[in-house]
Design a protein around this motif. Structure first.
Motif, PDB file in Angstrom:
ATOM      1  N   ARG A   1      35.391  39.062  47.230  1.00 35.49           N
ATOM      2  CA  ARG A   1      36.473  40.004  47.551  1.00 35.49           C
ATOM      3  C   ARG A   1      37.774  39.558  46.879  1.00 35.49           C
ATOM      4  O   ARG A   1      38.522  40.369  46.320  1.00 35.49           O
ATOM      5  CB  ARG A   1      36.650  40.095  49.065  1.00 35.49           C
ATOM      6  N   ALA A   2      38.048  38.244  46.924  1.00 36.79           N
ATOM      7  CA  ALA A   2      39.275  37.718  46.320  1.00 36.79           C
ATOM      8  C   ALA A   2      39.270  37.951  44.809  1.00 36.79           C
ATOM      9  O   ALA A   2      40.291  38.315  44.218  1.00 36.79           O
ATOM     10  CB  ALA A   2      39.394  36.225  46.626  1.00 36.79           C
ATOM     11  N   ALA A   3      38.090  37.761  44.188  1.00 39.49           N
ATOM     12  CA  ALA A   3      37.980  37.965  42.730  1.00 39.49           C
ATOM     13  C   ALA A   3      38.206  39.428  42.384  1.00 39.49           C
ATOM     14  O   ALA A   3      38.898  39.744  41.399  1.00 39.49           O
ATOM     15  CB  ALA A   3      36.598  37.497  42.260  1.00 39.49           C
ATOM     16  N   GLU A   4      37.645  40.333  43.202  1.00 45.50           N
ATOM     17  CA  GLU A   4      37.809  41.778  42.955  1.00 45.50           C
ATOM     18  C   GLU A   4      39.277  42.184  43.093  1.00 45.50           C
ATOM     19  O   GLU A   4      39.812  42.964  42.299  1.00 45.50           O
ATOM     20  CB  GLU A   4      36.950  42.577  43.948  1.00 45.50           C
ATOM     21  N   GLN A   5      39.924  41.603  44.139  1.00 44.97           N
ATOM     22  CA  GLN A   5      41.347  41.916  44.393  1.00 44.97           C
ATOM     23  C   GLN A   5      42.219  41.444  43.223  1.00 44.97           C
ATOM     24  O   GLN A   5      43.108  42.162  42.760  1.00 44.97           O
ATOM     25  CB  GLN A   5      41.776  41.208  45.676  1.00 44.97           C
ATOM     26  N   ALA A   6      41.922  40.239  42.753  1.00 46.20           N
ATOM     27  CA  ALA A   6      42.691  39.680  41.639  1.00 46.20           C
ATOM     28  C   ALA A   6      42.525  40.536  40.387  1.00 46.20           C
ATOM     29  O   ALA A   6      43.485  40.792  39.652  1.00 46.20           O
ATOM     30  CB  ALA A   6      42.234  38.238  41.372  1.00 46.20           C
ATOM     31  N   ALA A   7      41.284  40.995  40.167  1.00 47.20           N
ATOM     32  CA  ALA A   7      41.007  41.838  38.995  1.00 47.20           C
ATOM     33  C   ALA A   7      41.761  43.166  39.103  1.00 47.20           C
ATOM     34  O   ALA A   7      42.320  43.658  38.115  1.00 47.20           O
ATOM     35  CB  ALA A   7      39.510  42.076  38.876  1.00 47.20           C
ATOM     36  N   ALA A   8      41.788  43.733  40.333  1.00 44.89           N
ATOM     37  CA  ALA A   8      42.491  45.020  40.547  1.00 44.89           C
ATOM     38  C   ALA A   8      43.978  44.850  40.313  1.00 44.89           C
ATOM     39  O   ALA A   8      44.627  45.696  39.664  1.00 44.89           O
ATOM     40  CB  ALA A   8      42.200  45.504  41.968  1.00 44.89           C
ATOM     41  N   GLU A   9      44.539  43.746  40.840  1.00 47.36           N
ATOM     42  CA  GLU A   9      45.981  43.486  40.657  1.00 47.36           C
ATOM     43  C   GLU A   9      46.321  43.327  39.181  1.00 47.36           C
ATOM     44  O   GLU A   9      47.341  43.829  38.686  1.00 47.36           O
ATOM     45  CB  GLU A   9      46.385  42.233  41.433  1.00 47.36           C
ATOM     46  N   ALA A  10      45.437  42.625  38.473  1.00 46.68           N
ATOM     47  CA  ALA A  10      45.663  42.389  37.038  1.00 46.68           C
ATOM     48  C   ALA A  10      45.659  43.714  36.270  1.00 46.68           C
ATOM     49  O   ALA A  10      46.479  43.929  35.366  1.00 46.68           O
ATOM     50  CB  ALA A  10      44.595  41.449  36.488  1.00 46.68           C
ATOM     51  N   SER A  11      44.750  44.614  36.655  1.00 46.47           N
ATOM     52  CA  SER A  11      44.666  45.905  35.942  1.00 46.47           C
ATOM     53  C   SER A  11      45.883  46.784  36.255  1.00 46.47           C
ATOM     54  O   SER A  11      46.389  47.498  35.390  1.00 46.47           O
ATOM     55  CB  SER A  11      43.369  46.635  36.284  1.00 46.47           C
ATOM     56  N   VAL A  12      46.388  46.665  37.515  1.00 46.73           N
ATOM     57  CA  VAL A  12      47.593  47.427  37.896  1.00 46.73           C
ATOM     58  C   VAL A  12      48.787  46.931  37.091  1.00 46.73           C
ATOM     59  O   VAL A  12      49.570  47.699  36.533  1.00 46.73           O
ATOM     60  CB  VAL A  12      47.856  47.304  39.416  1.00 46.73           C
ATOM     61  N   GLN A  13      48.906  45.593  36.976  1.00 45.32           N
ATOM     62  CA  GLN A  13      50.040  45.006  36.238  1.00 45.32           C
ATOM     63  C   GLN A  13      50.003  45.396  34.765  1.00 45.32           C
ATOM     64  O   GLN A  13      51.012  45.717  34.157  1.00 45.32           O
ATOM     65  CB  GLN A  13      50.002  43.487  36.384  1.00 45.32           C
ATOM     66  N   SER A  14      48.777  45.333  34.189  1.00 40.49           N
ATOM     67  CA  SER A  14      48.677  45.687  32.762  1.00 40.49           C
ATOM     68  C   SER A  14      48.985  47.174  32.546  1.00 40.49           C
ATOM     69  O   SER A  14      49.585  47.554  31.543  1.00 40.49           O
ATOM     70  CB  SER A  14      47.286  45.336  32.212  1.00 40.49           C
ATOM     71  N   GLY A  15      48.650  48.015  33.529  1.00 36.59           N
ATOM     72  CA  GLY A  15      48.943  49.451  33.476  1.00 36.59           C
ATOM     73  C   GLY A  15      50.444  49.695  33.528  1.00 36.59           C
ATOM     74  O   GLY A  15      51.004  50.522  32.781  1.00 36.59           O
ATOM     75  N   ALA A  16      51.157  48.915  34.375  1.00 36.31           N
ATOM     76  CA  ALA A  16      52.609  49.061  34.540  1.00 36.31           C
ATOM     77  C   ALA A  16      53.345  48.640  33.277  1.00 36.31           C
ATOM     78  O   ALA A  16      54.336  49.250  32.868  1.00 36.31           O
ATOM     79  CB  ALA A  16      53.077  48.243  35.731  1.00 36.31           C
TER      80      ALA A  16
END
Lengths: 68, 313
Positions: A51-66
């Motif tokens: 779950r932590a790995a998935e969350q980190a991946a989601a956060e990373a994709s949000v940041q790269s999108g921003a």
């Protein structure tokens, strides 16, 4: 006198067998409890890490999108 | 016997807890526990201590269950051989059918519980071990061929592979080498015993090599198998389970075993009878030390590796 001795001998054998079986069954219950605890703990830790790995991946994709 | 007399004999069904435990062949079980534990600890993947304990326990129960089934099947010859007359079935403490039910139940129980505690590869190997020991060795080979010990030895050689599979979930070169070490060790070990327990096997009609091919051929076979064993045992020293400590131990033990096997080969029956099979008995005892020390050396390499000193790395 001899009758009591014979009964005592048979009873002690059966008692010995029953006590032994009781202890074995008790130990088996404890062992299964322990195994269940270890397996569930390991499974929970694995799920938390996933779950932590998935969350980190989601956060990373949000940041790269921003930043785009 | 008068009407008032009481039957004081212990009859079937009056067995104590210890009699049921004796049905599991505790001495064989101790070898199973030890080699399975070494297989498990020598493996590269760590196992939780409780699961490791439970796995070795279920392997031991499976090994014991096959022992109980072996005693059920061999009850007729166990009554004849002096070495086995005090076992629970020939001694009249446990009925044959009861021993069968006990062994069959524990076999299924041990395989299922090992599958749940570790993985189904290990459980499958345990099921195969029980099948091999009971059906292939006890029911088929033991009474039909002098090669009984050679092929049947596979059952006793599997526990370290099961231990390894508990940790890794599979089979590898190292676990096959541990299997081969015990497999090749079994014939000279048992043939040395057969040389000085001579009348037992003959009386029971078990076609041991000593009975079918004679004692001179048995002595030659002991030497041949010991020579074949040496490169396997020493060769394992160059794999991941070996290292300098194992290699040194193995070379010394193999030199000792080869010397003993050579001495057995050199002797004739007159010499052996004269000193009451002194050399044969000492080689048999040495063979026990041989196997034990090899597996201790594997463990030592593993523990040294924790401190960066084990193996060849």
């Amino acid at each position: 006198m001899s009758l009591n001795q014979v009964e005592h001998e048979l009873h002690s054998r059966r008692k010995n067998r029953n006590v032994g079986l009781g202890l074995v069954l008790g130990a088996f219950v404890l062992l299964v409890m322990g195994m269940t605890y270890v397996k569930l703990t390991a499974q929970n830790a694995e799920m938390a890490a996933q779950r932590a790995a998935e969350q980190a991946a989601a956060e990373a994709s949000v940041q790269s999108g921003a930043s785009d | 016997m008068s009407d008032t007399s009481i039957n004081t004999r212990v009859s079937e069904g009056d067995a104590s807890f210890g009699d049921y435990f004796a049905l599991l062949k505790p001495r064989v079980m101790s070898l199973v526990v030890f080699t399975a534990l070494v297989g498990l600890l020598a493996a590269p993947q760590p196992v939780h201590p409780l699961l490791a304990f439970a796995s070795v326990l279920f392997i031991a129960i499976g090994g014991g269950a096959s022992g109980a089934l072996n005693m059920w099947w061999d009850a007729d010859i166990d009554r004849i051989m002096s070495r086995t007359q005090s076992r629970p079935i020939p001694a009249g403490k446990i009925a044959e059918q009861e021993a069968f039910a006990f062994g069959a139940f524990l076999s299924v129980f041990a395989v299922v519980m090992l599958g749940l505690a570790s993985n189904w590869v290990a459980a499958g190997l345990l099921a195969f071990t029980i099948f091999f020991y009971v059906v292939v060795y006890s029911m088929w080979l033991k009474r039909s061929t002098p090669q009984n010990i050679v092929i049947g030895g596979a059952a006793g050689a599997l526990p370290p592979m099961i231990g390894w599979a508990v940790a890794t979930g599979g089979v590898s070169v190292e676990s096959v080498l541990m299997f081969t070490l015990i497999f090749m060790w079994t014939p000279p070990h048992f043939w040395a015993l057969a040389l000085f327990m001579k009348s037992d096997y003959r009386d029971a009609g078990v076609p041991m090599l000593t009975v079918t091919h004679g004692r001179k051929a048995t002595r030659r076979h002991i030497l041949i198998y010991t020579i074949l064993l040496a490169p396997i045992a020493i060769g394992a020293g160059f794999t991941a389970i070996g290292g300098p400590v194992y290699l040194a131990t193995s070379i010394l033990l193999n030199l000792g075993f080869l010397k003993g096997a050579y001495n057995i080969w050199q002797r004739d029956e007159a010499e052996a009878e004269a000193d009451d099979y002194k050399v044969e008995k000492s080689v048999f005892k040495f063979s026990l030390l041989y196997l034990f020390a090899h597996f201790v050396a594997i463990l030592v390499e593993k523990f040294l590796a924790v401190y960066g000193m084990g193996g060849w790395a």
